[in-house]
Scaffold this motif. Sequence first.
Motif, PDB file in Angstrom:
ATOM      1  N   GLY A  94     -26.214 123.927   7.874  1.00 53.53           N
ATOM      2  CA  GLY A  94     -26.855 123.299   9.033  1.00 53.53           C
ATOM      3  C   GLY A  94     -28.054 122.469   8.592  1.00 53.53           C
ATOM      4  N   HIS A  95     -28.091 121.194   8.989  1.00 53.25           N
ATOM      5  CA  HIS A  95     -29.189 120.270   8.642  1.00 53.25           C
ATOM      6  C   HIS A  95     -29.525 119.475   9.878  1.00 53.25           C
ATOM      7  CE1 HIS A  95     -31.501 117.317   6.276  1.00 53.25           C
ATOM      8  NE2 HIS A  95     -30.907 116.400   7.014  1.00 53.25           N
ATOM      9  N   ASN A  96     -30.642 119.590  10.488  1.00 53.73           N
ATOM     10  CA  ASN A  96     -31.685 120.560  10.246  1.00 53.73           C
ATOM     11  C   ASN A  96     -32.227 121.001  11.585  1.00 53.73           C
ATOM     12  OD1 ASN A  96     -33.914 118.616  11.089  1.00 53.73           O
ATOM     13  ND2 ASN A  96     -33.150 117.512   9.318  1.00 53.73           N
ATOM     14  N   THR A 134     -29.486 119.725  -2.340  1.00 53.60           N
ATOM     15  CA  THR A 134     -28.923 119.515  -1.001  1.00 53.60           C
ATOM     16  C   THR A 134     -28.447 118.085  -0.709  1.00 53.60           C
ATOM     17  OG1 THR A 134     -31.195 119.232  -0.224  1.00 53.60           O
ATOM     18  CG2 THR A 134     -30.163 121.394   0.143  1.00 53.60           C
ATOM     19  N   GLU A 135     -28.963 117.067  -1.440  1.00 53.31           N
ATOM     20  CA  GLU A 135     -28.657 115.685  -1.021  1.00 53.31           C
ATOM     21  C   GLU A 135     -28.566 114.743  -2.221  1.00 53.31           C
ATOM     22  OE1 GLU A 135     -31.373 114.325   2.067  1.00 53.31           O
ATOM     23  OE2 GLU A 135     -31.449 116.294   3.019  1.00 53.31           O
ATOM     24  N   LEU A 136     -27.827 115.137  -3.239  1.00 50.97           N
ATOM     25  CA  LEU A 136     -27.835 114.365  -4.489  1.00 50.97           C
ATOM     26  C   LEU A 136     -27.240 112.957  -4.337  1.00 50.97           C
ATOM     27  CD1 LEU A 136     -28.139 114.304  -7.648  1.00 50.97           C
ATOM     28  CD2 LEU A 136     -25.839 115.293  -7.747  1.00 50.97           C
ATOM     29  N   ASN A 165     -37.345 120.541   7.624  1.00 51.92           N
ATOM     30  CA  ASN A 165     -37.076 119.433   6.720  1.00 51.92           C
ATOM     31  C   ASN A 165     -38.331 118.562   6.590  1.00 51.92           C
ATOM     32  OD1 ASN A 165     -35.098 117.836   5.227  1.00 51.92           O
ATOM     33  ND2 ASN A 165     -35.292 116.308   6.857  1.00 51.92           N
ATOM     34  N   GLU A 166     -38.714 118.267   5.356  1.00 49.38           N
ATOM     35  CA  GLU A 166     -39.732 117.237   5.068  1.00 49.38           C
ATOM     36  C   GLU A 166     -40.995 117.369   5.913  1.00 49.38           C
ATOM     37  OE1 GLU A 166     -37.807 113.398   5.253  1.00 49.38           O
ATOM     38  OE2 GLU A 166     -36.083 114.148   4.146  1.00 49.38           O
ATOM     39  N   ALA A 167     -41.716 118.467   5.744  1.00 57.25           N
ATOM     40  CA  ALA A 167     -42.956 118.682   6.502  1.00 57.25           C
ATOM     41  C   ALA A 167     -44.191 118.230   5.733  1.00 57.25           C
ATOM     42  CB  ALA A 167     -43.079 120.170   6.849  1.00 57.25           C
ATOM     43  N   ALA A 189     -23.423 118.163   7.902  1.00 55.48           N
ATOM     44  CA  ALA A 189     -23.369 116.969   8.748  1.00 55.48           C
ATOM     45  C   ALA A 189     -24.567 116.083   8.390  1.00 55.48           C
ATOM     46  CB  ALA A 189     -23.419 117.357  10.216  1.00 55.48           C
ATOM     47  N   GLU A 190     -24.289 114.820   8.042  1.00 53.33           N
ATOM     48  CA  GLU A 190     -25.392 113.941   7.606  1.00 53.33           C
ATOM     49  C   GLU A 190     -26.406 113.739   8.722  1.00 53.33           C
ATOM     50  OE1 GLU A 190     -24.134 110.523   5.406  1.00 53.33           O
ATOM     51  OE2 GLU A 190     -26.091 109.563   5.494  1.00 53.33           O
ATOM     52  N   ASN A 191     -25.962 113.713   9.954  1.00 45.59           N
ATOM     53  CA  ASN A 191     -26.883 113.418  11.061  1.00 45.59           C
ATOM     54  C   ASN A 191     -26.705 114.252  12.324  1.00 45.59           C
ATOM     55  OD1 ASN A 191     -28.418 111.134   9.969  1.00 45.59           O
ATOM     56  ND2 ASN A 191     -26.438 110.077   9.937  1.00 45.59           N
ATOM     57  N   MET A 246     -26.651 117.260  13.458  1.00 41.70           N
ATOM     58  CA  MET A 246     -27.384 118.427  13.946  1.00 41.70           C
ATOM     59  C   MET A 246     -28.859 118.111  14.193  1.00 41.70           C
ATOM     60  SD  MET A 246     -27.593 122.337  12.523  1.00 41.70           S
ATOM     61  CE  MET A 246     -26.040 123.024  13.093  1.00 41.70           C
ATOM     62  N   LYS A 247     -29.268 116.895  13.950  1.00 35.84           N
ATOM     63  CA  LYS A 247     -30.681 116.548  14.135  1.00 35.84           C
ATOM     64  C   LYS A 247     -31.035 116.477  15.617  1.00 35.84           C
ATOM     65  CE  LYS A 247     -30.510 113.989   9.806  1.00 35.84           C
ATOM     66  NZ  LYS A 247     -30.412 112.678   9.141  1.00 35.84           N
ATOM     67  N   TRP A 248     -32.297 116.738  15.929  1.00 32.71           N
ATOM     68  CA  TRP A 248     -32.742 116.651  17.326  1.00 32.71           C
ATOM     69  C   TRP A 248     -32.377 115.293  17.924  1.00 32.71           C
ATOM     70  CZ3 TRP A 248     -36.743 119.589  20.285  1.00 32.71           C
ATOM     71  CH2 TRP A 248     -37.034 120.835  19.710  1.00 32.71           C
TER      72      TRP A 248
HETATM   73  O1  9MR Z   1     -28.524 109.508   5.580  1.00 30.42           O
HETATM   74  C1  9MR Z   1     -29.165 109.707   6.830  1.00 30.42           C
HETATM   75  C2  9MR Z   1     -29.155 108.431   7.636  1.00 30.42           C
HETATM   76  O2  9MR Z   1     -27.813 108.114   7.992  1.00 30.42           O
HETATM   77  C3  9MR Z   1     -30.000 108.600   8.885  1.00 30.42           C
HETATM   78  O3  9MR Z   1     -30.090 107.361   9.555  1.00 30.42           O
HETATM   79  C4  9MR Z   1     -31.387 109.112   8.543  1.00 30.42           C
HETATM   80  C5  9MR Z   1     -32.195 109.420   9.807  1.00 30.42           C
HETATM   81  O4  9MR Z   1     -31.649 110.445  10.543  1.00 30.42           O
HETATM   82  O5  9MR Z   1     -31.296 110.305   7.786  1.00 30.42           O
HETATM   83  C6  9MR Z   1     -30.591 110.152   6.583  1.00 30.42           C
HETATM   84  O6  9MR Z   1     -30.550 111.406   5.914  1.00 30.42           O
HETATM   85  C7  9MR Z   1     -31.783 111.899   5.435  1.00 30.42           C
HETATM   86  C8  9MR Z   1     -31.746 113.404   5.576  1.00 30.42           C
HETATM   87  O7  9MR Z   1     -31.470 113.752   6.895  1.00 30.42           O
HETATM   88  C9  9MR Z   1     -33.056 114.020   5.118  1.00 30.42           C
HETATM   89  N1  9MR Z   1     -33.372 113.599   3.769  1.00 30.42           N
HETATM   90  C10 9MR Z   1     -33.345 112.167   3.513  1.00 30.42           C
HETATM   91  C11 9MR Z   1     -31.997 111.600   3.951  1.00 30.42           C
HETATM   92  C12 9MR Z   1     -31.934 110.121   3.628  1.00 30.42           C
HETATM   93  O8  9MR Z   1     -32.880 109.410   4.362  1.00 30.42           O
END
Ligand code: 9MR
Length: 381
Positions: free
Chosen positions: A116-118, A289-291, A170-172, A79-81, A83-85
């Motif tokens: 699951g992300h993230n 993971t995100e090509l 993710n991205e710490a 899921a692109e978004n 599962m995020k907090w």
């Molecule tokens: O592609 C995602 C975008 O739709 C969201 O607005 C953004 C913030 O939640 O996150 C983007 O995805 C990111 C991913 O979660 C983590 N790595 C970088 C991705 C691109 O910014």
Amino acid sequence: MDRITRRDMLAGATGAAVAGIAAPLAAAPSPESLDAIARTRGMRFGSAVNWSAPGADAGSFANPAYARLVEAECGLIVAENEMKWQRLRPTPTAFAFERFDAILGWAERHALAVRGHNLLWHQPKWFPQWLNDYDFGARPRVEAERLLTTHIQTVLGRYGTRIGSYDVVNEAVRPADGVLYDTALSRATGGPEPTLDLAFHTARTAAPHAQLVYNDYMSWEPGNAAHRAGVLRLLEGFRRRGTPVDALGIQSHLVTQGPDIGATVGRQQGEWRHFLDAVTQMGYALLVTELDVRDNGLPADIAMRDQGVADYTRAYLDLTLSYRSLRDVLCWGLCDRYSWIEGFEPRRDGARRRPTLYDDRFRPKPMRAAVAAAFAGASMR
Ligand code: 9MR
């Protein structure tokens, strides 16, 4: 063959006409899906997928044209978004699972595995505002640990074995200097390391079956040296402290550096190999993971640009897939029409970005062939 207008597509997206939206895939999907090719080498291919209202013109499972593309090419999704907090946690006490559940339900109906992300995007910028402003009370460490562990236990408890791999953190790492970010949580728990460690330990206990991943965007282009070094230090620390981390998620938001792809690759490959050697020697598996690709420094001409992107992708994957612990390659979306890149960094010349495998009208581009060739050329795992 190619008689599909944008008007047709938009009409298809408005609801009643959805049944007719098969049109964007007029260029028939290739007989062999990318996932099928990947599987001949012991790998899998996948993509990010979004949530939207049914039939919306979005990179969503609820857009039949996009869903069909993902179903045709993929063996797993993320899921692109959802599962995020920011999406899952409207308040400190509430969880909003409906949208992620809908994505998961669709994926399972189509036999797609799900990542699951993230579970913890450890930067203030990506926390929900309520978490940045949170009052941790008289015993801040206890309360911060409770919030974090409750979040992870609730999500993992809900999904059980339906999710086999998580980007736990993710991205710490700060790209500019390789230092770890501080957040409201890390200030309360006594630092970033204990916070990240706690996330992984909690995930391991709550989902012992799952692959636990640290995911970041340190890449092979110039300007990433401090980021790569910071990620290596973090991964070393995890090993030293016995933190249960199984793999490094390499996001792979690639950026071309000019029209001479061979020269660019020649300049970048040594440092990249050095980084991947160091990561794998510590015993971490790898995932892409995100090509996707930002076509910087390439001419606007579409044929030349697409070929440059394809060549760059091929060279990157040939090198990166040579590490045999790497089994999964996921794109950050499959169709230019819905890619995040255009909104993030448009081209200076105003030409529309072409960052993914399929163009705005769902036609495969040379980058798709490059990914297929990279899988076909990879060694068996
Ligand atoms: O592609 C995602 C975008 O739709 C969201 O607005 C953004 C913030 O939640 O996150 C983007 O995805 C990111 C991913 O979660 C983590 N790595 C970088 C991705 C691109 O910014």
